[in-house]
Design a protein around this motif. Structure first.
Motif, PDB file in Angstrom:
ATOM      1  N   PHE A 183       0.498  33.736   4.153  1.00 15.79           N
ATOM      2  CA  PHE A 183      -0.683  34.291   5.048  1.00 15.79           C
ATOM      3  C   PHE A 183      -1.994  33.977   4.674  1.00 15.79           C
ATOM      4  O   PHE A 183      -2.621  33.994   3.547  1.00 15.79           O
ATOM      5  CB  PHE A 183      -0.460  35.706   5.330  1.00 15.79           C
ATOM      6  N   ASP A 184      -2.935  33.510   5.677  1.00 13.61           N
ATOM      7  CA  ASP A 184      -4.350  33.316   5.557  1.00 13.61           C
ATOM      8  C   ASP A 184      -4.815  32.100   4.351  1.00 13.61           C
ATOM      9  O   ASP A 184      -5.810  32.105   3.921  1.00 13.61           O
ATOM     10  CB  ASP A 184      -4.935  34.675   4.939  1.00 13.61           C
ATOM     11  N   VAL A 185      -3.688  31.188   4.403  1.00 13.96           N
ATOM     12  CA  VAL A 185      -4.000  30.058   3.293  1.00 13.96           C
ATOM     13  C   VAL A 185      -3.612  28.762   4.111  1.00 13.96           C
ATOM     14  O   VAL A 185      -2.623  28.609   4.534  1.00 13.96           O
ATOM     15  CB  VAL A 185      -3.193  30.049   1.892  1.00 13.96           C
TER      16      VAL A 185
ATOM     17  N   LEU B  46      -7.787  29.840 -14.866  1.00 10.17           N
ATOM     18  CA  LEU B  46      -8.565  31.048 -14.393  1.00 10.17           C
ATOM     19  C   LEU B  46      -7.641  32.083 -13.786  1.00 10.17           C
ATOM     20  O   LEU B  46      -6.729  31.667 -13.257  1.00 10.17           O
ATOM     21  CB  LEU B  46      -9.428  30.332 -12.998  1.00 10.17           C
ATOM     22  N   VAL B  47      -7.916  33.253 -14.303  1.00  6.75           N
ATOM     23  CA  VAL B  47      -6.986  34.309 -14.170  1.00  6.75           C
ATOM     24  C   VAL B  47      -7.169  34.917 -12.553  1.00  6.75           C
ATOM     25  O   VAL B  47      -8.163  34.327 -12.062  1.00  6.75           O
ATOM     26  CB  VAL B  47      -7.529  35.525 -14.926  1.00  6.75           C
ATOM     27  N   PRO B  48      -6.221  35.631 -12.019  1.00  3.74           N
ATOM     28  CA  PRO B  48      -6.386  36.285 -10.669  1.00  3.74           C
ATOM     29  C   PRO B  48      -7.657  36.740 -10.265  1.00  3.74           C
ATOM     30  O   PRO B  48      -8.081  37.750 -11.071  1.00  3.74           O
ATOM     31  CB  PRO B  48      -4.988  37.019 -10.539  1.00  3.74           C
ATOM     32  N   HIS B  49      -8.314  36.481  -9.035  1.00  2.00           N
ATOM     33  CA  HIS B  49      -9.407  37.047  -8.950  1.00  2.00           C
ATOM     34  C   HIS B  49      -9.706  36.967  -7.535  1.00  2.00           C
ATOM     35  O   HIS B  49      -9.199  36.150  -6.718  1.00  2.00           O
ATOM     36  CB  HIS B  49     -10.742  36.255  -9.686  1.00  2.00           C
ATOM     37  N   THR B  50     -10.950  37.703  -6.986  1.00  2.00           N
ATOM     38  CA  THR B  50     -11.292  37.338  -5.434  1.00  2.00           C
ATOM     39  C   THR B  50     -12.543  36.799  -5.588  1.00  2.00           C
ATOM     40  O   THR B  50     -13.395  36.956  -6.579  1.00  2.00           O
ATOM     41  CB  THR B  50     -11.314  38.641  -4.699  1.00  2.00           C
TER      42      THR B  50
ATOM     43  N   LEU C 282      -3.470  39.383  -0.396  1.00  2.00           N
ATOM     44  CA  LEU C 282      -4.753  39.993  -0.135  1.00  2.00           C
ATOM     45  C   LEU C 282      -5.240  41.496  -0.800  1.00  2.00           C
ATOM     46  O   LEU C 282      -4.377  42.124  -0.956  1.00  2.00           O
ATOM     47  CB  LEU C 282      -4.914  40.412   1.480  1.00  2.00           C
ATOM     48  N   ARG C 283      -6.399  41.406  -1.145  1.00  2.00           N
ATOM     49  CA  ARG C 283      -6.957  42.582  -1.886  1.00  2.00           C
ATOM     50  C   ARG C 283      -6.746  43.963  -0.971  1.00  2.00           C
ATOM     51  O   ARG C 283      -7.221  43.788   0.146  1.00  2.00           O
ATOM     52  CB  ARG C 283      -8.390  42.648  -2.153  1.00  2.00           C
ATOM     53  N   GLY C 284      -6.199  44.879  -1.289  1.00  2.00           N
ATOM     54  CA  GLY C 284      -5.918  45.998  -0.287  1.00  2.00           C
ATOM     55  C   GLY C 284      -4.711  45.981   0.598  1.00  2.00           C
ATOM     56  O   GLY C 284      -4.515  47.081   1.096  1.00  2.00           O
TER      57      GLY C 284
ATOM     58  N   SER D  28      -9.131  33.284   2.959  1.00  2.00           N
ATOM     59  CA  SER D  28      -9.749  34.291   2.929  1.00  2.00           C
ATOM     60  C   SER D  28     -10.426  34.621   1.394  1.00  2.00           C
ATOM     61  O   SER D  28      -9.615  34.700   0.677  1.00  2.00           O
ATOM     62  CB  SER D  28      -9.152  35.820   3.320  1.00  2.00           C
ATOM     63  N   GLY D  29     -11.770  35.052   1.437  1.00  2.00           N
ATOM     64  CA  GLY D  29     -12.130  35.289  -0.097  1.00  2.00           C
ATOM     65  C   GLY D  29     -11.569  36.538  -0.758  1.00  2.00           C
ATOM     66  O   GLY D  29     -11.705  36.486  -2.057  1.00  2.00           O
TER      67      GLY D  29
END
Length: 224
Positions: free
Chosen positions: A2-4, A116-120, A146-148, A171-172
């Motif tokens: 989703f979203d990629v 690079l570690v997981p991040h937004t 997705l965050r949240g 999505s960022g």
């Protein structure tokens, strides 16, 4: 996933020329005259080196129109009651930089890390295009939801050794990481795109990203 989304964007020749330019600038920055620029010690911003026009082209020709169809609703870039019919751009700000990864960061030019570690990202939409080199190994792009969302923190998919010149757009607020580069050097052309006149004009981007519903954010009434 989703979203990629992915699509071919840059030619191999262009990627090679850009890599060569960045390496030469990193070498130049080792001299005493230009050491204050710290080029090669951090991701290189294209505006800083006079190549912002490349960012503008990609932003207006690809990121804005693609985002209209893929992210307008999911990232709340438009008001459901109004839609995208008015003249205000969905995205109105961009920043572009090139990040380098290597199996030997200290021995490569313009490379600062090996993973690079997981991040937004501090962006509504992110474009990530692989610049090569052609022979690197590892450096997979991994996505962790997705965050949240209910999937936050779970590995939901990965792009194995991205093809040179192929772009990912997502999505960022989608958690993502880069796995260890086990051989060679890997460069990534990154564009962050924001919506200041739409989403960020009436929503705290931090609260939106984290789905925060209380007043703990410094933007809330509790702190102002």
């Amino acid at each position: 996933m989703f979203d990629v989304y992915s699509f071919p964007l840059l030619t191999s020749k262009f990627c090679t020329l850009l890599r060569k330019t960045l390496r030469e600038l990193s070498t130049l920055a080792e001299s005493d005259e230009f050491s204050h620029l710290q080029l090669g010690r951090r991701p290189i911003d294209l505006d800083t080196i006079g190549l912002g026009w490349i960012t503008d082209l990609l932003f207006h020709m690809f990121i804005q129109p693609i985002s209209l169809h893929l992210f307008a609703t999911t990232e709340k870039l438009v008001d459901d009651a109004v839609g995208a019919s008015d003249s205000t751009p969905l995205l109105d700000w961009r920043q572009c930089y090139v990040a380098g990864y290597s199996s030997n960061p200290k021995g490569s030019k313009g490379v600062t890390r090996h993973r690079l570690v997981p991040h937004t990202d501090d962006a509504e939409v992110t474009l990530n295009c692989c610049l090569g080199e052609e022979t690197f190994e590892g450096g997979n792009v991994e996505f962790y939801g997705l965050r949240g969302s209910a999937e936050e923190g779970e590995l939901v998919g990965k792009v194995h050794r991205p093809n040179v010149g192929t772009a990912l757009i997502h999505s960022g607020r989608h958690l993502h990481a880069v796995s260890d580069v086990s051989a060679g050097d890997r460069y990534a052309f990154i564009v962050w795109a924001r919506s200041w006149d739409r989403l960020r004009s009436n929503t705290c981007p931090c609260c939106w990203m984290n789905r925060r519903q209380d007043t703990t954010c410094i933007c809330g009434k509790r702190w102002n």
